[in-house]
Enzyme design. Structure first.
Site, PDB file in Angstrom:
ATOM      1  N   ASP A   9      -2.483  -1.362   2.645  1.00  0.00           N
ATOM      2  CA  ASP A   9      -2.045  -1.094   1.274  1.00  0.00           C
ATOM      3  C   ASP A   9      -0.944  -0.018   1.310  1.00  0.00           C
ATOM      4  O   ASP A   9      -0.196   0.077   2.296  1.00  0.00           O
ATOM      5  CB  ASP A   9      -3.250  -0.705   0.393  1.00  0.00           C
ATOM      6  CG  ASP A   9      -3.021  -1.050  -1.072  1.00  0.00           C
ATOM      7  OD1 ASP A   9      -2.415  -0.239  -1.796  1.00  0.00           O
ATOM      8  OD2 ASP A   9      -3.456  -2.151  -1.505  1.00  0.00           O
ATOM      9  N   ASP A  10      -0.859   0.780   0.274  1.00  0.00           N
ATOM     10  CA  ASP A  10       0.230   1.757   0.161  1.00  0.00           C
ATOM     11  C   ASP A  10       0.150   2.805   1.287  1.00  0.00           C
ATOM     12  O   ASP A  10      -0.870   2.939   1.964  1.00  0.00           O
ATOM     13  CB  ASP A  10       0.146   2.438  -1.215  1.00  0.00           C
ATOM     14  CG  ASP A  10       1.489   2.983  -1.682  1.00  0.00           C
ATOM     15  OD1 ASP A  10       2.426   3.095  -0.873  1.00  0.00           O
ATOM     16  OD2 ASP A  10       1.592   3.308  -2.883  1.00  0.00           O
ATOM     17  N   ASP A  37       3.149  -4.768  -5.503  1.00  0.00           N
ATOM     18  CA  ASP A  37       2.714  -3.932  -6.617  1.00  0.00           C
ATOM     19  C   ASP A  37       3.862  -3.738  -7.615  1.00  0.00           C
ATOM     20  O   ASP A  37       4.980  -4.205  -7.365  1.00  0.00           O
ATOM     21  CB  ASP A  37       2.214  -2.582  -6.055  1.00  0.00           C
ATOM     22  CG  ASP A  37       1.092  -1.995  -6.898  1.00  0.00           C
ATOM     23  OD1 ASP A  37       0.951  -2.377  -8.074  1.00  0.00           O
ATOM     24  OD2 ASP A  37       0.354  -1.132  -6.365  1.00  0.00           O
ATOM     25  N   ASP A  60      -7.237  -1.098 -11.364  1.00  0.00           N
ATOM     26  CA  ASP A  60      -7.819  -0.936 -10.029  1.00  0.00           C
ATOM     27  C   ASP A  60      -9.327  -0.690 -10.100  1.00  0.00           C
ATOM     28  O   ASP A  60      -9.799   0.073 -10.942  1.00  0.00           O
ATOM     29  CB  ASP A  60      -7.214   0.291  -9.329  1.00  0.00           C
ATOM     30  CG  ASP A  60      -5.803   0.040  -8.858  1.00  0.00           C
ATOM     31  OD1 ASP A  60      -5.290  -1.093  -9.033  1.00  0.00           O
ATOM     32  OD2 ASP A  60      -5.195   0.980  -8.313  1.00  0.00           O
ATOM     33  N   SER A  77       0.976  -8.287  -8.440  1.00  0.00           N
ATOM     34  CA  SER A  77       0.316  -7.372  -9.371  1.00  0.00           C
ATOM     35  C   SER A  77       0.920  -7.470 -10.774  1.00  0.00           C
ATOM     36  O   SER A  77       0.489  -6.749 -11.683  1.00  0.00           O
ATOM     37  CB  SER A  77       0.425  -5.930  -8.868  1.00  0.00           C
ATOM     38  OG  SER A  77      -0.183  -5.809  -7.601  1.00  0.00           O
ATOM     39  N   LYS A  82       1.059  -8.026  -0.604  1.00  0.00           N
ATOM     40  CA  LYS A  82       0.643  -7.577  -1.942  1.00  0.00           C
ATOM     41  C   LYS A  82       1.821  -6.832  -2.535  1.00  0.00           C
ATOM     42  O   LYS A  82       2.288  -5.847  -1.972  1.00  0.00           O
ATOM     43  CB  LYS A  82      -0.576  -6.652  -1.827  1.00  0.00           C
ATOM     44  CG  LYS A  82      -0.997  -5.992  -3.151  1.00  0.00           C
ATOM     45  CD  LYS A  82      -2.237  -5.125  -2.950  1.00  0.00           C
ATOM     46  CE  LYS A  82      -2.555  -4.290  -4.187  1.00  0.00           C
ATOM     47  NZ  LYS A  82      -3.741  -3.422  -3.975  1.00  0.00           N
ATOM     48  N   ARG A  92      -3.444  -9.847  -9.444  1.00  0.00           N
ATOM     49  CA  ARG A  92      -4.267  -8.836 -10.090  1.00  0.00           C
ATOM     50  C   ARG A  92      -3.916  -8.858 -11.566  1.00  0.00           C
ATOM     51  O   ARG A  92      -2.751  -8.807 -11.919  1.00  0.00           O
ATOM     52  CB  ARG A  92      -3.944  -7.473  -9.480  1.00  0.00           C
ATOM     53  CG  ARG A  92      -4.528  -7.266  -8.072  1.00  0.00           C
ATOM     54  CD  ARG A  92      -6.014  -6.935  -8.150  1.00  0.00           C
ATOM     55  NE  ARG A  92      -6.219  -5.884  -9.144  1.00  0.00           N
ATOM     56  CZ  ARG A  92      -5.902  -4.600  -8.932  1.00  0.00           C
ATOM     57  NH1 ARG A  92      -5.484  -4.198  -7.763  1.00  0.00           N
ATOM     58  NH2 ARG A  92      -6.058  -3.706  -9.893  1.00  0.00           N
TER      59      ARG A  92
END
Ligand SMILES: *[C@@H]1O[C@H](CO)[C@@H](O)[C@H](O)[C@H]1NC(C)=O
Ligand SMILES: *[C@@H]1O[C@H](CO)[C@@H](O)[C@H](O)[C@H]1NC(C)=O
Ligand SMILES: *[C@@H]1O[C@H](CO)[C@@H](O)[C@H](O)[C@H]1NC(C)=O
Ligand SMILES: *[C@@H]1O[C@H](CO)[C@@H](O)[C@H](O)[C@H]1NC(C)=O
Ligand SMILES: *[C@@H]1O[C@H](CO)[C@@H](O)[C@H](O)[C@H]1NC(C)=O
Length: 435
Positions: A79-80, A158, A219, A190, A156, A215
């Protein structure tokens, strides 16, 4: 009343066109760093838990050695906070050199050597949510190509630090750019989460054509309140969300937090059960090195996984909401089978809920039932009242075979593991033995 299985299936087939990358015909499964490990970059003081190649290699080892991979948990997702704060001299993203000394391509090889896939994270704005370099419109092509050059299997994407106009352009553009690399890269958007998740702002037809999963809500956090708020939002909006899901295109209610600190065992089973009903991606975010056997058993429950992975890909619905705070959820499955979840929102004591399959509008017939978490089986006629005992904030989950015609030989069947169901039972509620 009949289960509308076939009707729903044919409607989906007629109206949905999935992103044509051949990926995620069933909901993806794997591990994702965010909820459990966040943006811990302090490798000097917390080397075991910081976002580094070591963390992802450890998780790849666990997925491949502890029975996860064989069950379908194949994605190892970053992830980030993986990136360096600056791009390289050719303008490409690069991993933080201290925390990822081997680079992402080498990490991808490590993951692939174990029969797993690697996911990475990017952001449509100028910065990622945690302030690392983003992938705004003018960087989409080069970053998609970089991910492909690194042999990444999933992105992913975002939405922090981007506005609506940019998102409208950027999410479809990234889909095209990933396709143009020639490498099949699954695409998690997202976008709808930044647009409130609902029409008219969100166009689920379009999302299905450009993303494999999306998404659409906030979160998840490590708490039962957070899990309940997601369940509420998804099922309160089921008329919009259920038709949006199909093979290759999934609503993503966010990670499984089973195995962390916030859920009891009953709540963990509830999350697993309802994520299976929702045809949700199953990305666990926990520490696979230290997970308890109780949590591992729930996440590795084969029947819950097979319900989640049903090839028809029809997302389930809430069909009953009682004043007693008992709810019933139903997911139609292939071969005319189905899954039922009885969910208690109560916090007092186990609740004895009485109903019948007939009252839940199941077709006339007799059903073989398997309790997903105890594996006990029963045979049950649609008209027979039964009682399930549901723990506070817990579930009872059933897999139900296709209905068989009312046949005396089946009612009095010879399998000694199944208690014969007598016709007299119609008159009296029978407590099932898997209470
Ligand atoms: C790209 O899109 C085309 C057409 O939709 C499809 O046939 C092809 O498989 C896609 N390729 C990749 C790598 O996703
Ligand atoms: C979005 O950002 C762009 C700059 O990338 C700017 O030109 C545009 O006016 C912004 N639009 C909105 C609606 O804020
Ligand atoms: C949603 O997107 C689809 C595909 O791009 C398009 O055909 C349709 O007109 C859009 N619907 C709305 C309400 O904008
Ligand atoms: C499912 O049930 C329908 C009738 O309700 C029947 O026509 C069909 O053959 C069944 N399919 C399977 C796979 O059992
Ligand atoms: C069963 O069907 C009836 C009539 O269509 C409907 O009113 C009721 O809500 C349904 N119940 C369930 C649990 O689906």
């Amino acid at each position: 009343m009949h289960l509308p299985v076939l009707v729903i299936a044919s409607m989906l087939a007629a109206t949905t066109i999935a992103l044509d990358n051949g990926l995620m015909k069933t909901p993806p499964m794997g591990w994702l760093a965010w909820e459990r490990f966040r943006c811990d970059i302090d490798c000097d003081n917390d080397p075991k838990n910081c976002i580094s190649e070591k963390l992802f290699m450890d998780m790849a080892d666990r997925l491949s050695e502890d029975g996860w991979r064989e069950l379908g948990y194949v994605y190892v997702n970053i992830d980030d906070c993986w990136a360096s704060k600056t791009r390289d001299e050719k303008g490409r993203l690069q991993a933080d050199p201290k925390r990822f000394p081997g680079g992402i391509k080498k990490l991808a090889r490590y993951v692939h050597d174990r029969g797993l896939k690697l996911g990475i994270y990017g952001d449509m704005g100028t910065y990622t949510c945690m302030g690392y370099p983003g992938t705004p419109l003018d960087k989409i092509k080069i970053d998609a190509q970089t991910f492909a050059d690194w042999d990444v299997d999933m992105l992913k994407y975002d939405g922090c630090y981007s506005n609506e106009t940019e998102q409208e352009k950027g999410y479809p553009l990234m889909s095209k750019a990933l396709n143009a690399t020639g490498r099949p890269i699954a695409y998690s958007c997202s976008w709808p989460a930044y647009q409130g998740g609902l029409p008219p702002k969100v166009n689920y037809t379009e999302l299905g054509m450009i993303c494999n999963l999306w998404r659409n809500y906030g979160d998840i956090q490590d708490s039962w309140d957070s899990v309940q708020s997601i369940i509420d939002w998804v099922f309160n909006n089921q008329d919009v969300l259920v038709p949006a899901a199909a093979p290759g295109m999934w609503n993503d209610p966010d990670m499984l937090i089973v195995g962390d600190f916030g859920l009891s065992m009953d709540q963990s089973r509830a999350q697993m059960a309802l994520w299976a009903i929702m045809a949700a991606p199953l990305f666990v975010s926990n520490d696979l090195r230290t997970i308890s056997s109780g949590a591992q058993n729930i996440l590795q429950n084969k029947l819950a996984i097979s319900i989640n992975q049903d090839p028809l890909g029809i997302q389930g619905r809430r069909i009953v909401k009682e004043k007693s705070r008992i709810e019933v959820y139903l997911r139609p499955l292939s071969n005319n089978a189905s899954a039922l979840v009885f969910f208690s929102r109560r916090t007092d004591m186990p609740y004895r809920y009485k109903t019948s399959l007939g009252k839940l509008n199941f077709t006339t017939g007799i059903y073989k039932i398997t309790d997903v978490f105890t594996y006990k089986t029963e045979v049950l006629k649609d008209s027979t009242d039964f009682v399930v005992s549901i723990n506070p904030t817990g579930v009872v989950m059933w897999y139900l075979s296709a209905p068989a015609k009312l046949n005396p030989r089946l009612l009095f069947n010879h399998d000694k593991h199944q208690r014969p169901v007598h016709r007299d039972d119609e008159k009296n509620a029978i407590p099932l033995v898997f209470l």
